[in-house]
Scaffold this motif. Structure first.
Motif, PDB file in Angstrom:
ATOM      1  N   LEU A 182       0.868  -1.171   0.000  1.00  0.00           N
ATOM      2  CA  LEU A 182       0.000   0.000   0.000  1.00  0.00           C
ATOM      3  C   LEU A 182       0.908   1.225   0.000  1.00  0.00           C
ATOM      4  CD1 LEU A 182      -2.489  -1.111   2.825  1.00  0.00           C
ATOM      5  CD2 LEU A 182      -2.697  -1.523   0.364  1.00  0.00           C
ATOM      6  N   VAL A 183       0.726   2.113  -0.951  1.00  0.00           N
ATOM      7  CA  VAL A 183       1.570   3.300  -1.094  1.00  0.00           C
ATOM      8  C   VAL A 183       0.681   4.532  -1.052  1.00  0.00           C
ATOM      9  CG1 VAL A 183       3.211   4.519  -2.575  1.00  0.00           C
ATOM     10  CG2 VAL A 183       3.261   2.021  -2.458  1.00  0.00           C
ATOM     11  N   CYS A 184       1.040   5.500  -0.194  1.00  0.00           N
ATOM     12  CA  CYS A 184       0.152   6.644   0.035  1.00  0.00           C
ATOM     13  C   CYS A 184       0.649   7.937  -0.595  1.00  0.00           C
ATOM     14  CB  CYS A 184      -0.025   6.867   1.536  1.00  0.00           C
ATOM     15  SG  CYS A 184       1.483   7.417   2.380  1.00  0.00           S
ATOM     16  N   ASP A 185       1.715   7.890  -1.386  1.00  0.00           N
ATOM     17  CA  ASP A 185       2.347   9.120  -1.877  1.00  0.00           C
ATOM     18  C   ASP A 185       1.716   9.587  -3.190  1.00  0.00           C
ATOM     19  OD1 ASP A 185       4.074  11.205  -1.735  1.00  0.00           O
ATOM     20  OD2 ASP A 185       5.889  10.077  -2.171  1.00  0.00           O
ATOM     21  N   THR A 186       0.381   9.591  -3.258  1.00  0.00           N
ATOM     22  CA  THR A 186      -0.335   9.994  -4.475  1.00  0.00           C
ATOM     23  C   THR A 186      -1.470  10.959  -4.116  1.00  0.00           C
ATOM     24  OG1 THR A 186      -1.740   8.021  -4.359  1.00  0.00           O
ATOM     25  CG2 THR A 186       0.258   7.861  -5.696  1.00  0.00           C
ATOM     26  N   SER A 187      -2.310  11.248  -5.115  1.00  0.00           N
ATOM     27  CA  SER A 187      -3.296  12.321  -4.945  1.00  0.00           C
ATOM     28  C   SER A 187      -4.704  11.890  -5.314  1.00  0.00           C
ATOM     29  CB  SER A 187      -2.912  13.524  -5.820  1.00  0.00           C
ATOM     30  OG  SER A 187      -1.626  13.995  -5.500  1.00  0.00           O
ATOM     31  N   MET A 188      -5.653  12.726  -4.918  1.00  0.00           N
ATOM     32  CA  MET A 188      -7.036  12.610  -5.356  1.00  0.00           C
ATOM     33  C   MET A 188      -7.199  13.372  -6.673  1.00  0.00           C
ATOM     34  SD  MET A 188      -8.799  13.289  -1.624  1.00  0.00           S
ATOM     35  CE  MET A 188     -10.421  13.505  -2.338  1.00  0.00           C
ATOM     36  N   TRP A 189      -8.363  13.172  -7.309  1.00  0.00           N
ATOM     37  CA  TRP A 189      -8.636  13.946  -8.522  1.00  0.00           C
ATOM     38  C   TRP A 189      -8.961  15.392  -8.167  1.00  0.00           C
ATOM     39  CZ3 TRP A 189      -7.795  14.508 -13.349  1.00  0.00           C
ATOM     40  CH2 TRP A 189      -8.594  15.345 -14.114  1.00  0.00           C
ATOM     41  N   ASP A 190      -9.818  15.583  -7.154  1.00  0.00           N
ATOM     42  CA  ASP A 190     -10.093  16.907  -6.621  1.00  0.00           C
ATOM     43  C   ASP A 190     -10.494  16.751  -5.162  1.00  0.00           C
ATOM     44  OD1 ASP A 190     -12.858  16.209  -6.534  1.00  0.00           O
ATOM     45  OD2 ASP A 190     -13.206  17.032  -8.531  1.00  0.00           O
ATOM     46  N   ARG A 191     -10.906  17.822  -4.517  1.00  0.00           N
ATOM     47  CA  ARG A 191     -11.176  17.786  -3.076  1.00  0.00           C
ATOM     48  C   ARG A 191     -12.261  16.795  -2.683  1.00  0.00           C
ATOM     49  NH1 ARG A 191     -13.136  22.944  -0.710  1.00  0.00           N
ATOM     50  NH2 ARG A 191     -12.883  21.800   1.248  1.00  0.00           N
ATOM     51  N   GLU A 192     -13.114  16.423  -3.625  1.00  0.00           N
ATOM     52  CA  GLU A 192     -14.252  15.573  -3.300  1.00  0.00           C
ATOM     53  C   GLU A 192     -14.211  14.221  -3.987  1.00  0.00           C
ATOM     54  OE1 GLU A 192     -17.494  17.984  -4.507  1.00  0.00           O
ATOM     55  OE2 GLU A 192     -17.404  19.315  -2.755  1.00  0.00           O
ATOM     56  N   THR A 193     -13.232  13.994  -4.851  1.00  0.00           N
ATOM     57  CA  THR A 193     -13.230  12.783  -5.663  1.00  0.00           C
ATOM     58  C   THR A 193     -11.971  11.964  -5.405  1.00  0.00           C
ATOM     59  OG1 THR A 193     -14.365  14.061  -7.387  1.00  0.00           O
ATOM     60  CG2 THR A 193     -13.521  11.873  -7.993  1.00  0.00           C
ATOM     61  N   GLY A 423      -3.776   7.844  -2.276  1.00  0.00           N
ATOM     62  CA  GLY A 423      -3.346   8.999  -1.506  1.00  0.00           C
ATOM     63  C   GLY A 423      -4.422  10.068  -1.514  1.00  0.00           C
ATOM     64  N   PHE A 424      -4.240  11.071  -0.676  1.00  0.00           N
ATOM     65  CA  PHE A 424      -5.275  12.080  -0.499  1.00  0.00           C
ATOM     66  C   PHE A 424      -4.740  13.490  -0.663  1.00  0.00           C
ATOM     67  CE2 PHE A 424      -6.081   8.243   1.907  1.00  0.00           C
ATOM     68  CZ  PHE A 424      -7.287   7.837   1.343  1.00  0.00           C
ATOM     69  N   GLY A 425      -3.589  13.615  -1.337  1.00  0.00           N
ATOM     70  CA  GLY A 425      -3.055  14.931  -1.650  1.00  0.00           C
ATOM     71  C   GLY A 425      -3.817  15.570  -2.797  1.00  0.00           C
ATOM     72  N   LEU A 426      -3.534  16.840  -3.027  1.00  0.00           N
ATOM     73  CA  LEU A 426      -4.141  17.570  -4.140  1.00  0.00           C
ATOM     74  C   LEU A 426      -3.054  18.271  -4.936  1.00  0.00           C
ATOM     75  CD1 LEU A 426      -7.275  19.216  -2.467  1.00  0.00           C
ATOM     76  CD2 LEU A 426      -7.227  17.198  -3.943  1.00  0.00           C
ATOM     77  N   ALA A 427      -3.366  18.578  -6.185  1.00  0.00           N
ATOM     78  CA  ALA A 427      -2.381  19.212  -7.069  1.00  0.00           C
ATOM     79  C   ALA A 427      -1.913  20.556  -6.530  1.00  0.00           C
ATOM     80  CB  ALA A 427      -2.970  19.372  -8.469  1.00  0.00           C
TER      81      ALA A 427
END
Length: 460
Positions: A182-193, A423-427
């Motif tokens: 499990l790797v968490c160093d990624t992002s969501m598409w936007d704040r809600e997606t 992951g749960f980061g954002l651009a």
């Protein structure tokens, strides 16, 4: 579901306490690239070990030739997962551009019902890794156990090239191998997606040096008669693409598959077009393969890009010289099963064939790693998608990333494990930049998401 709900309720009730713990980690300036912070990097590793021990993990600081690793184990039923994150952070320069002290984290209101956590490492990657730790803490508090067997690997050198990582993975392969990572160093598409990354492009880098005369030449005396390496190199580079944006190296597209139609449709539904993708950087027309969307070009297609070119006199004023040498830096982003070694050699042969007989060319390699591509209907992907969709109330997207995360390839190559990238980061989190932030909703719902994912993986 009742078991999961009780864990989710506990996470909600303990949000403030989890923020205090996160702040304690964020306050440690664990800048791995600067030797001045060596003790702080170790201090962050020790902080994590003590925190993991407090919830029942067998955790320890593991020395390396560089900064230490944190390894922790916890028994459990169901599948065995290896969770990876990194606790080191980027330097904060330029400090004067920060609105707050980068190592004094806080909560900032930036809009109606919109709060963010401020400080270096909030999004990359301390806030992200702590979402998983908090999910484990909640399971232990509510049920006294975890739904899966869990191994944790926290690295302290990710932001400085991971020089100790591969030797460590090789030396401890038997200990670290699990059913999947499990790797968490990624992002969501936007704040809600929410999103799951199923594809990462690989990379091949080459530096090319074309040599002609044995010294720089006067362009009046030799111009028109002597070979000009800038002209030769420019002609070679221009030949690497056709009129439709395709790469012309023979065999370049071997191993490249078309993205499934249903996936392309889901990407089109996101509404990202050339204007919205390129507009913020002052451009408007897609420059890659014609007939493909912006997201397909950066997520699912291979590229050949020029990252630097030089030769001759480049200082102030003018010097009429034919240089003896010219240089270019060329990189390839790879997809699917393209072979980095084959791409490198095919590129070199392509260049060699275009060098005049009385000139020469030299190459210097700069990295090479294959792409990572999970099946869009992989059981662990679909299981995690369902869990994320349940938490966020919007379908979790299966997306790709244009960049590379080398650890994912290392897990596959050295440990034989596929990775689930959530992951749960954002651009706009400004990672690596001043004023880094992490959405409070990302931190809170990230914890809840991992709780749901662990339960779903245990029950699939």
């Amino acid at each position: 579901m009742a078991d999961v709900e009780s864990v989710l309720n506990h996470l909600d009730s303990q949000l403030e306490a989890s923020l205090e713990r996160l702040f304690g980690l964020l306050e440690i300036p664990s800048i791995s690239t600067d030797p001045a912070y060596k003790n702080d990097v170790k201090r962050a590793a020790e902080w994590l070990v003590e925190d993991l021990k407090s919830i029942g993990f067998d955790a320890s600081v593991r020395p390396t030739e560089g900064h230490p690793m944190v390894v922790a184990h916890h028994d459990g039923q169901g599948p065995h997962v290896l969770f990876y994150g990194h606790y080191d952070v980027q330097p904060v320069d330029p400090l004067e551009l920060w609105n707050e002290d980068p190592f004094k984290p806080g909560i900032k209101e930036i809009g109606p019902d919109h709060r963010v956590i401020t400080g270096r490492g909030t999004s990359d990657d301390k806030g992200q890794l702590m979402t998983f730790v908090e999910a484990c803490r909640a399971y232990k508090a509510v049920h006294g156990k975890l739904p899966c067997k869990v191994t944790i690997l926290f690295e302290g050198e990710e932001e400085s090239g991971s020089p100790s990582l591969i030797p460590f993975l090789k030396a401890h392969a038997d200990e670290l191998k699990a059913d999947f990572a499990l790797v968490c160093d990624t992002s969501m598409w936007d704040r809600e997606t929410p999103a799951i990354c199923v594809g990462l492009r690989g990379l091949v880098g080459e530096e090319v040096t074309v040599k002609a005369a044995n010294r720089d030449l006067h362009s009046g005396y030799y111009g028109g008669a002597a070979a000009n390496p800038i002209r030769i190199l420019a002609k070679v580079l221009a030949a690497l693409h056709d009129e439709n944006g395709g790469v012309t190296i023979p065999g370049f597209y071997e191993g490249v598959e078309e993205t499934p139609t249903e996936i392309l449709r889901s990407w089109e539904a996101l509404g990202e077009d050339a204007e919205s993708f390129l507009g913020p950087i002052g451009l408007s027309e897609l420059a890659g393969e014609r007939g493909r969307s912006a997201l397909e070009l950066v997520w699912a297609r291979p590229t050949c890009e020029f990252n630097g070119i030089s030769g001759g006199y480049t200082g102030e004023g003018f010097k009429t010289v034919i240089p003896a040498e010219a240089y270019a830096k060329v990189s390839f982003r790879l997809v699917h099963s393209q072979d980095p070694a084959k791409i490198r050699e095919a590129f070199r042969e392509f260049v060699r064939e275009r060098i005049p007989a009385d000139c020469s060319v030299e190459f210097s390699p700069h990295g090479g790693s294959p792409a990572i591509q999970l099946s869009y209907d992989s059981p662990i992907v679909t299981t995690a998608q369902a869990a994320l969709t349940e938490e966020w109330g919007k379908p979790a997207l299966a997306i790709a990333m244009g960049g590379s995360i080398p650890i994912v390839g290392d897990f596959q190559r050295l440990l034989g494990m596929e990775s689930l990238l959530v992951g749960f980061g954002l651009a706009d989190d400004a990672i690596h930049s001043p004023n880094e932030k992490y959405e409070l909703t990302s931190f809170h719902k990230g914890q809840r998401s991992w709780a749901r994912i662990l339960a779903a993986l245990a029950n699939r």
